[in-house]
Design a protein around this motif. Structure first.
Motif, mmCIF file in Angstrom:
data_model
loop_
_atom_site.group_PDB
_atom_site.id
_atom_site.type_symbol
_atom_site.label_atom_id
_atom_site.label_comp_id
_atom_site.label_asym_id
_atom_site.label_seq_id
_atom_site.Cartn_x
_atom_site.Cartn_y
_atom_site.Cartn_z
ATOM 1 N N THR A 20 -13.497 4.016 -7.640
ATOM 2 C CA THR A 20 -12.483 3.823 -6.594
ATOM 3 C C THR A 20 -13.069 4.115 -5.220
ATOM 4 O OG1 THR A 20 -10.688 4.413 -8.104
ATOM 5 C CG2 THR A 20 -10.231 4.566 -5.752
ATOM 6 N N GLY A 42 -9.219 0.722 -7.137
ATOM 7 C CA GLY A 42 -9.303 0.889 -5.695
ATOM 8 C C GLY A 42 -8.629 -0.210 -4.905
ATOM 9 N N ILE A 49 -5.154 0.649 -3.341
ATOM 10 C CA ILE A 49 -5.009 1.778 -2.428
ATOM 11 C C ILE A 49 -5.758 1.568 -1.114
ATOM 12 C CG2 ILE A 49 -6.999 3.117 -3.219
ATOM 13 C CD1 ILE A 49 -3.444 4.474 -2.581
ATOM 14 N N LEU A 77 -3.713 8.542 -0.967
ATOM 15 C CA LEU A 77 -4.974 8.247 -1.633
ATOM 16 C C LEU A 77 -5.302 9.317 -2.669
ATOM 17 C CD1 LEU A 77 -7.651 6.818 -2.071
ATOM 18 C CD2 LEU A 77 -8.541 7.961 -0.022
ATOM 19 N N LEU A 112 -13.386 1.750 -1.832
ATOM 20 C CA LEU A 112 -12.856 2.168 -0.532
ATOM 21 C C LEU A 112 -13.931 2.175 0.545
ATOM 22 C CD1 LEU A 112 -10.496 5.065 -1.661
ATOM 23 C CD2 LEU A 112 -9.878 2.729 -1.024
ATOM 24 N N TYR A 164 -2.961 9.074 -5.517
ATOM 25 C CA TYR A 164 -3.315 7.931 -6.358
ATOM 26 C C TYR A 164 -4.414 8.314 -7.345
ATOM 27 C CZ TYR A 164 -4.595 3.093 -7.499
ATOM 28 O OH TYR A 164 -4.859 1.913 -8.154
ATOM 29 N N GLY A 222 1.914 7.109 -3.867
ATOM 30 C CA GLY A 222 0.533 7.116 -4.331
ATOM 31 C C GLY A 222 0.420 7.584 -5.762
ATOM 32 N N THR A 237 0.835 -1.201 0.000
ATOM 33 C CA THR A 237 0.000 0.000 0.000
ATOM 34 C C THR A 237 0.870 1.252 0.000
ATOM 35 O OG1 THR A 237 -1.722 -1.151 1.253
ATOM 36 C CG2 THR A 237 -1.811 1.252 1.234
ATOM 37 N N ALA A 274 -4.752 2.968 2.648
ATOM 38 C CA ALA A 274 -3.803 4.085 2.564
ATOM 39 C C ALA A 274 -4.328 5.305 3.296
ATOM 40 C CB ALA A 274 -3.530 4.435 1.106
#
Length: 225
Positions: A103, A157, A160, A168, A107, A171, A57, A50, A163
Motif C-alpha cells: 500500500t 492502495g 486510499i 490512511l 501511495l 485504512y 478509513g 476517498t 486521503a
C-alpha cells in the motif's frame, strides 16, 4: 449399548461433515460465480470516494479484502496453509506486513506492473498447494506470501490515494485486522475439521484448494483478457 452409542456418534459426525461440505461447496460456487463480475468494483469499497475520516478509513479498509473475492480467497488460503505446517503463523505475518508495504508503494506513486495478474497468480498457486499438498518448505512459503502481500497491498492502495493521514492509518488498521481475523478463522476451521473429521480432512482441504485455485484462474483470465 456402548456399540450403539459409538455408532450413533459416528453417524452424527458424518452428517455434520456432510452439512459442512455442502455449505463449503455452496460458498465456493458462489464465490466463483461472483468472481466473474467485473473485478474493478472490488477495489472501491466506498464506491470510489476517498475516505475522509477515521471511521470511513477503517470501514473501507475492512471492506476491501472481503468484497475483493481474489483477496478473500488468498487470505483464506494463507490461513488454511498456515494451520497445516509448523510455524505457519509466520506465513500470515509475512503477508500482513508486506501488504502494508505494498500500500505504501502505491501511495508513493511507484508503478508496480502486472498487479492484477500477480494477485490472481498468487491465488492459483496457493490453491494448488492446498489441493496437491506435498511437504511444503516454510521459508519458501513465507517468501512467496511476502511477495504476494506486496501486490495485494498495492491493489488496496488504490482506494486510499489522496486521503489524509488519519483515514490512511485507519485504512491500514482496517484491512490488516480483517485479514488477520479471516486467516485465524480459517486456521480454527482447519483445526476443528482435523479433530472431528480426521478421515475426511484431506479430502475437504483438497476440495477447498481446488475451489480457491478456480477463483484465481477466473481472475487470471480476466486480467489477461
Amino acid at each position: 449399548m456402548i456399540y450403539k452409542h459409538s455408532k450413533s456418534t459416528k453417524f452424527r459426525a458424518e452428517n455434520q461433515f456432510k452439512t459442512i461440505k455442502a455449505t463449503v461447496i455452496f460458498t465456493c460456487a458462489s464465490l466463483i460465480f461472483f468472481s466473474t463480475v467485473e473485478s474493478a468494483i472490488a477495489h472501491h469499497p466506498m464506491g470510489g470516494i476517498t475516505p475522509a475520516n477515521f471511521w470511513e478509513g477503517l470501514l473501507s479498509g475492512m471492506g476491501h479484502p472481503i468484497i475483493g473475492i481474489d483477496h478473500l480467497a488468498f487470505v483464506v488460503a494463507v490461513g488454511l496453509i498456515a494451520a497445516t505446517i509448523p510455524n505457519g503463523i509466520l506465513i500470515l505475518a509475512s503477508f500482513l506486513a508486506t501488504a502494508m508495504l505494498g500500500t505504501g508503494i502505491h501511495l508513493l506513486s511507484i508503478d508496480l506492473p502486472l498487479t492484477e495478474i500477480a494477485i490472481a497468480f498468487s491465488v492459483v498457486v496457493f490453491g494448488v498447494m492446498l489441493a496437491f499438498k506435498q511437504k511444503l518448505n516454510t521459508l519458501l512459503l513465507i517468501i512467496f506470501a511476502g511477495i504476494a502481500g506486496i501486490f495485494h497491498g498495492y491493489a488496496y492502495g488504490e482506494a486510499i490515494i489522496g486521503a489524509e493521514m488519519t483515514p490512511l492509518l485507519a485504512y491500514l488498521i482496517g484491512f490488516t485486522a480483517i485479514q488477520l481475523f479471516i486467516a485465524l478463522l480459517a486456521m480454527k476451521f482447519t483445526e476443528l475439521v482435523s479433530n472431528y473429521w480426521q478421515n475426511q480432512f484431506l479430502a475437504l482441504i483438497r476440495f477447498l484448494g481446488l475451489a480457491i485455485s478456480a477463483i484465481g484462474v477466473v481472475f487470471f483470465t480476466n486480467a489477461i483478457l
